[in-house]
Design a protein around this motif. Structure first.
Motif, PDB file in Angstrom:
ATOM      1  N   LEU A 190       0.793  -1.102  -0.133  1.00 57.26           N
ATOM      2  CA  LEU A 190      -0.151   0.018  -0.090  1.00 57.26           C
ATOM      3  C   LEU A 190       0.859   1.375   0.112  1.00 57.26           C
ATOM      4  CD1 LEU A 190      -2.882  -0.918   2.393  1.00 57.26           C
ATOM      5  CD2 LEU A 190      -2.631  -1.216  -0.153  1.00 57.26           C
ATOM      6  N   HIS A 207      -2.236   9.459   4.793  1.00 63.41           N
ATOM      7  CA  HIS A 207      -3.201   8.806   3.827  1.00 63.41           C
ATOM      8  C   HIS A 207      -3.029   7.473   3.772  1.00 63.41           C
ATOM      9  CE1 HIS A 207      -5.270  12.539   2.667  1.00 63.41           C
ATOM     10  NE2 HIS A 207      -4.224  13.026   2.665  1.00 63.41           N
ATOM     11  N   VAL A 208      -1.992   6.668   4.274  1.00 62.33           N
ATOM     12  CA  VAL A 208      -2.023   5.206   4.121  1.00 62.33           C
ATOM     13  C   VAL A 208      -1.692   4.834   5.639  1.00 62.33           C
ATOM     14  CG1 VAL A 208      -0.669   3.264   3.506  1.00 62.33           C
ATOM     15  CG2 VAL A 208      -0.827   5.592   2.010  1.00 62.33           C
ATOM     16  N   PRO A 211      -4.834   5.818   8.330  1.00 61.85           N
ATOM     17  CA  PRO A 211      -6.043   4.737   8.063  1.00 61.85           C
ATOM     18  C   PRO A 211      -5.750   3.385   8.296  1.00 61.85           C
ATOM     19  CG  PRO A 211      -5.465   5.918   6.206  1.00 61.85           C
ATOM     20  CD  PRO A 211      -4.580   6.317   7.053  1.00 61.85           C
ATOM     21  N   TYR A 212      -4.514   3.070   8.149  1.00 57.01           N
ATOM     22  CA  TYR A 212      -4.199   1.472   8.259  1.00 57.01           C
ATOM     23  C   TYR A 212      -4.081   1.126   9.691  1.00 57.01           C
ATOM     24  CZ  TYR A 212      -2.359  -3.114   7.618  1.00 57.01           C
ATOM     25  OH  TYR A 212      -2.388  -4.578   7.677  1.00 57.01           O
ATOM     26  N   PRO A 287     -15.149   0.063   8.187  1.00 58.89           N
ATOM     27  CA  PRO A 287     -15.946  -0.847   7.802  1.00 58.89           C
ATOM     28  C   PRO A 287     -15.250  -2.287   7.107  1.00 58.89           C
ATOM     29  CG  PRO A 287     -16.279   0.981   6.184  1.00 58.89           C
ATOM     30  CD  PRO A 287     -15.229   1.281   7.323  1.00 58.89           C
ATOM     31  N   TRP A 288     -14.259  -1.907   6.500  1.00 59.58           N
ATOM     32  CA  TRP A 288     -13.409  -2.731   5.712  1.00 59.58           C
ATOM     33  C   TRP A 288     -12.942  -4.046   6.707  1.00 59.58           C
ATOM     34  CZ3 TRP A 288     -11.244   1.719   6.950  1.00 59.58           C
ATOM     35  CH2 TRP A 288     -10.113   1.588   7.678  1.00 59.58           C
ATOM     36  N   GLN A 291     -15.035  -7.641   7.528  1.00 59.55           N
ATOM     37  CA  GLN A 291     -14.956  -8.679   6.807  1.00 59.55           C
ATOM     38  C   GLN A 291     -13.952  -9.606   7.241  1.00 59.55           C
ATOM     39  OE1 GLN A 291     -12.216  -7.834   4.370  1.00 59.55           O
ATOM     40  NE2 GLN A 291     -12.202  -9.334   2.937  1.00 59.55           N
TER      41      GLN A 291
ATOM     42  N   ALA B 110      -2.935  -3.623  -4.433  1.00 56.65           N
ATOM     43  CA  ALA B 110      -2.571  -2.730  -3.731  1.00 56.65           C
ATOM     44  C   ALA B 110      -3.710  -1.443  -3.713  1.00 56.65           C
ATOM     45  CB  ALA B 110      -1.215  -2.222  -4.259  1.00 56.65           C
ATOM     46  N   MET B 112      -6.386   0.859  -1.540  1.00 52.71           N
ATOM     47  CA  MET B 112      -6.478   1.096  -0.111  1.00 52.71           C
ATOM     48  C   MET B 112      -7.808   0.490   0.303  1.00 52.71           C
ATOM     49  SD  MET B 112      -3.770   2.899   0.407  1.00 52.71           S
ATOM     50  CE  MET B 112      -2.676   3.166  -1.346  1.00 52.71           C
ATOM     51  N   PRO B 113      -7.808  -0.262   1.445  1.00 52.43           N
ATOM     52  CA  PRO B 113      -8.925  -0.793   1.904  1.00 52.43           C
ATOM     53  C   PRO B 113     -10.056   0.072   2.377  1.00 52.43           C
ATOM     54  CG  PRO B 113      -7.277  -1.703   3.299  1.00 52.43           C
ATOM     55  CD  PRO B 113      -6.771  -0.798   2.133  1.00 52.43           C
ATOM     56  N   TRP B 114      -9.681   1.184   2.921  1.00 54.89           N
ATOM     57  CA  TRP B 114     -10.555   2.375   3.432  1.00 54.89           C
ATOM     58  C   TRP B 114     -11.084   3.340   2.529  1.00 54.89           C
ATOM     59  CZ3 TRP B 114      -5.511   1.507   4.839  1.00 54.89           C
ATOM     60  CH2 TRP B 114      -4.522   2.313   4.330  1.00 54.89           C
ATOM     61  N   TYR B 159     -13.104  -4.898  -0.273  1.00 54.99           N
ATOM     62  CA  TYR B 159     -13.280  -6.007   0.186  1.00 54.99           C
ATOM     63  C   TYR B 159     -14.749  -6.659  -0.357  1.00 54.99           C
ATOM     64  CZ  TYR B 159     -16.606  -4.008   3.597  1.00 54.99           C
ATOM     65  OH  TYR B 159     -17.840  -3.138   4.173  1.00 54.99           O
TER      66      TYR B 159
END
Ligand SMILES: Nc1ncnc2c1ncn2[C@@H]1O[C@H](COP(=O)(O)OP(=O)(O)OP(=O)(O)O)[C@@H](O)[C@H]1O
Ligand SMILES: [Mg+2]
Lengths: 294, 287
Positions: A190, A207-208, A211-212, A287-288, A291, B110, B112-114, B159
């Motif tokens: 990412l 931004h990476v 949020p991660y 929300p991701w 899952q 790659a 971004m999951p969000w 997802y």
């Protein structure tokens, strides 16, 4: 592509009824899936309290040790609705002690977040800070915080400051460690993608990495709440003149088992509500992650 | 990073046969790249002495066994990994980092999951100023999502998508900024055969029109022949260029029965032999 699509929709009509029936069945199981656990829990708890009530009434255990469920709820209700306390052995109602504890807990948790989140992020992001702070964080995180209570009482006496210090120390380490781990485990691909598409150092953090790391921070706060609650109750049991911990102590001294159980029950409710709150927040902001959990 | 001569150095090795009139875009000279393996305390050479010049508007396919350094090579072009030895230049300048002239489709998506699908495609416009108005960016995002047939999924999160759909989001993201150079790492690997063919033809049409330079990694010999102007076959690790094959089949290739052409079969047979030799030699090699 379009050709294939039209073929598929052309043959679909034949299956319409079957589809509808299947979806009806599905929606029934869906309803059960969605509302089932709630009913099971309601029935489950009702049974639990009824059995408790019957068991306590049977006299198998002295009511000094095990009050009836109804007695406990009665005490809790009275204490919370500001009516006269069942005994005069302690000052104020349960509600006063509850708000006192919750206030201290909130202050402590906010301080723990304000210190813990930036500290964890910095430790994850900067090798030097990590190397310098790491040993202290691990040492303090692995030290049972209860062991520190007498020390703080020595320093600060039975004050609110002492209690909040204990809450902060209890809650801050899970927050630091989770934020730290979040930064460290941020997926390299990412970061690579962000770089390729023009992200500067600052964008990558904002931004990476952030949020991660957010879900990690939230579960750190969740653990922090649990630890903080332990911290606050211990601090109040050790010393003080207010709070749920104090009330437990006082209830034990006065053989008021109904009050004791009512307070324990309240602690369970407080703890569960706070955890529910954070997981609701997590669902909203990340929300991701859902899952991954299911 | 040592070698950085001004201008374009004389072409060498595998490029000797190319017409000098064409404008070189990516020039790799004796490029050697490796990784430090922390656990084993040793160095691993992934790519060895790669000499390759890629020209403007050219579609170059990289073919080679897994782990031979294909991803490493395009990471070097994109500026994600620095050369150990030799040099890599884009437009005559040594690569020092990523830039808006190069877009990339990642092997592992790659995304971004969000971020939603739309927001993922919009991301490159947020990080770099491409001198586009908000409306122009909106239009681009919508157009490229349509190109990869993801209209209607703008608000979905990664997802919620299948592997192939995620890969298409990655493709849209790389194309949307319309970079001069497109680096694609097995972009169609997770896509079903039917959709893949549609997307290959779409890509061919697209890059013919935009005159983009494409470096395209694939494991499929057929895909390499249908898309590539040249195919670079790389040997097992440490990856060296085994052979560069010119594909002189007429374009557009999707309008014809390509696979029935005798040249097609010939090239296919040739590459297949190369790849097979490589696989067999590796099975007994010491690596
Ligand atoms: N970040 C890394 N750290 C250490 N070794 C790496 C790293 N990335 C790649 N390698 C090694 O370098 C070699 C080449 O990797 P690369 O990803 O370039 O292969 P590839 O040709 O793209 O393979 P595939 O077709 O499987 O994607 C591999 O042997 C791999 O083990
Ligand atoms: Mg690869």
């Amino acid at each position: 592509m379009a050709k294939i699509d039209s073929n598929a929709s052309g043959s679909k009509g034949a299956f319409d009824d079957a589809d509808r029936i299947r979806s009806m069945k599905f929606s029934l199981t869906d309803m059960l899936d969605r509302y089932g656990p709630v009913w099971v829990t309601v029935v489950n708890l009702t049974c639990f309290f009824i059995i408790w009530e019957l068991f306590a009434r049977s006299g198998a255990i002295n009511q000094i040790f095990l009050p009836t469920a109804s007695g406990m709820f009665g005490t809790m209700f009275e204490g919370l609705t500001n009516s006269a306390p069942p005994t005069a052995a302690y000052s104020g109602q349960i509600i006063d002690h509850l708000t006192y504890t919750l206030r201290n807990l909130s202050i402590g948790l906010v301080i723990a977040c304000v210190i813990g989140i930036p500290a964890g992020l910095l430790m994850g992001g900067n090798k030097y800070i990590e190397t310098i702070l790491g040993p202290y964080v691990w040492a303090l995180a692995s030290l049972p915080r209860i062991a520190l209570v007498p020390l703080f009482i020595l320093f600060m006496g039975f004050t609110v400051k002492m209690q909040i210090t204990i809450i902060v120390l209890s809650a801050v380490f899970p927050i630091i460690i989770n934020a730290w781990a979040g930064v460290k485990t941020t997926e390299k691909s990412l970061i690579a993608a962000a770089k390729v598409f023009g992200a500067k150092e600052r964008d990558i953090y904002l931004h990476v990495v952030f949020p991660y790391t957010l879900p990690f921070i939230i579960s750190g706060v969740q653990q922090g709440i649990g630890r903080g609650l332990i911290g606050v109750v211990i601090a109040e049991i050790f010393g003080g003149s207010m709070g749920l911990g104090f009330l437990i102590n006082r209830a034990a001294d006065t053989f008021n088992s109904e009050l004791m159980y009512a307070v324990l029950m309240l602690l369970v409710i407080v703890s569960l509500s706070l955890i529910k709150l954070t997981s609701t927040i997590e669902k909203r902001v990340a929300p991701w992650r859902q899952q991954l959990k299911m | 990073m040592g070698v950085s001569a001004g201008g374009i150095a004389p072409l060498q090795g595998v490029d000797a046969g190319q017409s000098p009139a064409r404008e070189p875009v990516i020039v790799s000279k004796n490029l050697t790249i490796g990784y430090k393996l922390h656990r084993e305390r040793k160095l691993l050479t992934a790519l060895k002495d790669i000499n390759l010049t890629i020209y403007k508007g050219e579609f170059v396919c990289l073919l080679g066994p897994s782990g031979c350094g294909k991803t490493t090579f395009i990471n070097a072009i994109s500026g994600l990994v620095p050369p150990w030895e030799g040099s890599i230049e884009v437009d005559g300048r040594p690569v020092t980092g990523p830039g808006p002239d190069r877009g990339m489709v990642f092997q592992d998506y790659a995304l971004m999951p969000w971020r939603t699908v739309e927001s993922n495609v919009r991301m490159p416009f947020e990080f770099q100023d491409l001198k586009l108005s908000k409306a122009q960016i909106d239009e681009r995002v919508a157009r490229y999502l349509e190109l990869v047939e993801l209209t209607g999924f703008e608000k979905s999160f990664p997802y919620e998508l299948s592997g192939g759909m995620k890969q298409r989001v990655g493709i849209a993201r790389a194309l949307a900024t319309e970079p001069k150079i497109l680096l694609a790492d097995e972009p169609f690997a997770a896509i079903d055969a039917m959709t893949r063919e549609a997307m290959q033809s779409e890509l061919e049409r697209f890059v013919t029109k935009t005159r983009q330079t494409v470096v395209f990694i694939t494991h499929s010999i057929d895909e390499a022949i249908t898309l590539g102007d040249r195919i670079v076959v790389i040997s097992r690790r440490p990856g060296r260029i085994k052979e560069v094959i010119d594909v002189n089949l007429p374009r557009p290739r999707f309008d014809q029965e390509l696979k029935s052409l005798p040249e097609y079969a010939e090239i296919r047979e040739h590459i297949w032999r190369l790849v097979k030799d490589e696989a067999l030699s590796g099975a007994h090699g010491d690596d």
